[in-house]
Design an enzyme around this catalytic site. Structure first.
Site, PDB file in Angstrom:
ATOM      1  CG  ASP A  12    -146.621  11.416-105.886  1.00 32.05           C
ATOM      2  OD1 ASP A  12    -147.105  10.595-105.074  1.00 32.05           O
ATOM      3  OD2 ASP A  12    -147.149  12.525-106.105  1.00 32.05           O
ATOM      4  CG  HIS A  29    -147.124   1.324-102.019  1.00 36.66           C
ATOM      5  ND1 HIS A  29    -146.719   2.580-102.386  1.00 36.66           N
ATOM      6  CD2 HIS A  29    -148.097   1.506-101.091  1.00 36.66           C
ATOM      7  CE1 HIS A  29    -147.408   3.491-101.699  1.00 36.66           C
ATOM      8  NE2 HIS A  29    -148.248   2.859-100.914  1.00 36.66           N
ATOM      9  CG  LEU A 122    -126.496   2.672-109.002  1.00 36.93           C
ATOM     10  CD1 LEU A 122    -126.526   4.096-109.558  1.00 36.93           C
ATOM     11  CD2 LEU A 122    -127.671   1.889-109.593  1.00 36.93           C
TER      12      LEU A 122
HETATM   13  C1  FPP Z   1    -145.521   7.691-103.257  1.00 32.17           C
HETATM   14  O1  FPP Z   1    -146.717   7.344-103.909  1.00 32.17           O
HETATM   15  C2  FPP Z   1    -144.749   6.498-102.996  1.00 32.17           C
HETATM   16  C3  FPP Z   1    -144.348   6.096-101.759  1.00 32.17           C
HETATM   17  C4  FPP Z   1    -144.652   6.830-100.529  1.00 32.17           C
HETATM   18  C5  FPP Z   1    -143.597   4.844-101.598  1.00 32.17           C
HETATM   19  C6  FPP Z   1    -142.575   4.538-102.637  1.00 32.17           C
HETATM   20  C7  FPP Z   1    -142.264   3.111-102.552  1.00 32.17           C
HETATM   21  C8  FPP Z   1    -141.977   2.289-103.599  1.00 32.17           C
HETATM   22  C9  FPP Z   1    -141.803   2.741-104.982  1.00 32.17           C
HETATM   23  C10 FPP Z   1    -141.831   0.834-103.391  1.00 32.17           C
HETATM   24  C11 FPP Z   1    -140.918   0.461-102.316  1.00 32.17           C
HETATM   25  C12 FPP Z   1    -139.546   0.882-102.573  1.00 32.17           C
HETATM   26  C13 FPP Z   1    -138.482   0.162-102.290  1.00 32.17           C
HETATM   27  C14 FPP Z   1    -137.157   0.731-102.598  1.00 32.17           C
HETATM   28  C15 FPP Z   1    -138.561  -1.188-101.705  1.00 32.17           C
HETATM   29  P1  FPP Z   1    -148.103   7.642-103.179  1.00 32.17           P
HETATM   30  O2  FPP Z   1    -148.463   6.432-102.381  1.00 32.17           O
HETATM   31  O3  FPP Z   1    -148.005   8.917-102.433  1.00 32.17           O
HETATM   32  O4  FPP Z   1    -149.060   7.783-104.412  1.00 32.17           O
HETATM   33  P2  FPP Z   1    -150.364   8.686-104.490  1.00 32.17           P
HETATM   34  O5  FPP Z   1    -149.904  10.114-104.650  1.00 32.17           O
HETATM   35  O6  FPP Z   1    -151.024   8.161-105.711  1.00 32.17           O
HETATM   36  O7  FPP Z   1    -151.161   8.456-103.240  1.00 32.17           O
END
Ligand code: FPP
Length: 223
Positions: A12, A29, A122
């Site tokens: 997150d 992201h 893994l």
């Molecule tokens: C949550 O942060 C994160 C996500 C919903 C996406 C996670 C994706 C990645 C780490 C990159 C892509 C992954 C792969 C495996 C290709 P948020 O956007 O909710 O953050 P916020 O709470 O600050 O809004």
């Protein structure tokens, strides 16, 4: 010393990171992918056999189309670029969740799973269109005609069939909730809430978590 066989992560804070640095959630992201790579390396080094990453939840469909498409695109590009390397490193990719993306992405995810199925260094369980309640409903429906359902029957009916429960769950981003993630599987998991946003999460932070975890007395209800 508590062994760690499975680490699960709620990654997150990407959006906030991106807004803070360049006024773009999507940039967060992209940066978050670097932490994904770091954590993969870490697990291999520490001989952690399963890594479950919450990449897109059933609730994330409520995000604007532009952000959703950015995320799916990022995943597609990443897999196209890195799948060969991932496979050579003997990493297995498994999707947990329901694949209902574009035809192209669904096919690529199937391909990645099939190509890496025999790898044992893994296993990365990528939670995509994943929701724990949806997973439980899926399991209950599979079991509805059965009598005397056991805990093991439920385990075997989940998307995480054959995957041991995680010993550690990490959530970055300074938020203390589970967001519909692995609710059944984390019944006895140690949970670590981290203040740092996912792109700022580093190897030293994982070391600290591992150290704390090693000192936990895991009783599982005993005294
Ligand atoms: C949550 O942060 C994160 C996500 C919903 C996406 C996670 C994706 C990645 C780490 C990159 C892509 C992954 C792969 C495996 C290709 P948020 O956007 O909710 O953050 P916020 O709470 O600050 O809004």
């Amino acid at each position: 010393m508590n062994p760690v066989n499975h680490m699960a992560i709620i990654m997150d804070g990407n959006g906030r990171w991106g807004l803070k640095h360049r006024n773009s959630r999507n940039l967060g992201h992209k940066e978050g992918l670097k932490s994904v790579e770091m954590v993969m390396r870490y697990c291999i080094k520490k001989r952690i056999k399963f890594l479950t990453l919450y990449a897109f939840s059933t609730e994330n469909w409520k995000r604007p189309l532009k952000e959703r498409n950015y995320l799916f695109n990022l995943l597609e590009i990443y897999l196209k670029e890195k799948l060969e390397k991932i496979n050579n490193e003997k990493i297995r990719i498994k999707i947990i969740g329901e694949k209902n993306f574009s035809k192209g992405l669904n096919k690529l995810l199937d391909f990645a799973e099939k190509k890496t199925i025999k790898n044992t260094k893994l296993q990365i369980n990528l939670a995509l269109n994943y929701g724990s309640k949806k997973e439980l409903i899926y399991a209950f429906n599979k079991l509805k005609k059965r009598k005397g359902v056991t805990e093991n029957d439920v385990n075997k009916s989940l998307y995480t069939k054959n995957i041991p429960d995680p010993e550690i769950l990490v959530r970055t981003g300074n938020t203390q909730r589970l967001s519909n993630f692995l609710l059944w599987q984390i019944a006895y998991t140690e949970i670590f809430f981290e203040k740092k946003l996912w792109p700022d999460f580093k190897r030293e932070d994982l070391n600290k978590i591992m150290k704390k975890f090693s000192k936990v007395k895991r009783n599982f209800g005993k005294i």
